[in-house]
Write an enzyme that holds these catalytic residues in place. Structure first.
Site, short mmCIF file in Angstrom:
data_model
loop_
_atom_site.label_atom_id
_atom_site.label_comp_id
_atom_site.label_asym_id
_atom_site.label_seq_id
_atom_site.Cartn_x
_atom_site.Cartn_y
_atom_site.Cartn_z
N ASP A 1 0.16 0.49 -2.06
CA ASP A 1 -1.27 0.21 -1.48
C ASP A 1 -1.89 1.54 -1.01
O ASP A 1 -1.24 2.16 -0.32
CB ASP A 1 -0.99 -0.62 -0.62
CG ASP A 1 -2.05 -1.14 0.29
OD1 ASP A 1 -3.44 -0.89 -0.28
OD2 ASP A 1 -2.30 -2.19 1.32
N GLY A 2 -3.27 1.53 -1.61
CA GLY A 2 -3.99 2.84 -1.14
C GLY A 2 -4.27 3.70 -2.22
O GLY A 2 -3.26 4.16 -2.72
N GLY A 3 -5.49 3.97 -2.47
CA GLY A 3 -6.11 4.83 -3.41
C GLY A 3 -5.69 4.55 -4.84
O GLY A 3 -5.68 5.42 -5.79
N GLY B 1 -7.90 -2.55 -3.90
CA GLY B 1 -9.03 -3.16 -3.11
C GLY B 1 -10.25 -2.56 -3.64
O GLY B 1 -11.29 -3.25 -4.28
N GLY C 1 -5.32 1.29 7.65
CA GLY C 1 -6.64 1.11 8.40
C GLY C 1 -7.98 1.07 7.66
O GLY C 1 -8.80 0.22 8.13
N ASP D 1 -4.78 -7.82 3.77
CA ASP D 1 -4.57 -6.89 5.10
C ASP D 1 -4.88 -7.67 6.33
O ASP D 1 -6.28 -8.13 6.60
CB ASP D 1 -5.26 -5.76 4.94
CG ASP D 1 -4.84 -4.72 3.61
OD1 ASP D 1 -3.30 -5.12 3.57
OD2 ASP D 1 -5.29 -4.00 3.24
#
Length: 190
Positions: free
Chosen positions: A146-148, A168, A113, A3
């Site tokens: 991507d995310g959660g 991540g 972010g 990222d």
């Protein structure tokens, strides 16, 4: 998945081409892919830098590219695969004219972010619809989410059609080891 954030398009800042370059030996050793996600304004200014640094895939946001087709073609001209990202509130319709030209579609299932956010439940339907769009044109593009992503959401995203997951915090966060966290992700598919 690397990222890159500029503090403008998203409120956080992260790494640049030097870190991508430093990751190249590890990529080569592991026979993996450097997937560089540019969460930055005017990403076209840095495409060559990230390509030279070793990016295998450069992914840009629909929201930052007024001339998206030109940006995708510039990425490909550098010998790198091109990806396009959508923020949670951005409609899939923004991909219709570019979909056949991309190698990766990235659906953000959180607002980009910051790590550690919770998966936005409506993302599952968006993934499903994106999968349908790719299949309808016979695209071999990866569908990345991507995310959660964690043990409680990974299988749901894959069932909806995702082929790549970015996890991540689920891998590197918490009190367990990376190996234990990866094992938990894998068990979620059982």
């Amino acid at each position: 998945h690397v990222d890159v954030m500029d503090g403008h398009f998203v409120p956080n800042t992260t790494i640049g081409p030097l870190i991508v370059s430093a990751l190249r030996p590890l990529r080569d050793e592991m026979k993996s892919v450097l997937d560089v996600h540019l969460m930055i304004e005017k990403p076209e200014r840095f495409l060559e830098d990230f390509a030279k640094a070793g990016a295998d895939i450069i992914t840009v946001h629909v929201e930052t590219c007024p001339h998206l087709h030109r940006t995708v073609q510039a990425i490909k001209a550098l010998g790198v695969k091109a990806g396009v990202t959508l923020n949670p509130a951005t409609s899939l319709i923004t991909l219709e004219e570019i979909l056949s030209d991309v190698d990766l579609v990235l659906i953000m299932s959180v607002n980009p972010g910051f790590g550690g956010q919770h998966y936005i439940p409506s993302s599952t339907d968006k993934i499903r619809r994106a999968r349908h769009m790719l299949d309808a044109i016979g695209s071999k593009a990866w569908l990345e989410v991507d995310g959660g992503i964690g043990p409680d959401t990974a299988a749901e995203a894959v069932r909806a059609g995702a082929t790549v997951l970015v996890a991540g915090n689920a891998v590197f966060g918490g009190s367990k080891s990376v190996a234990e966290n990866v094992a938990a992700l894998r068990q979620s598919f059982s």
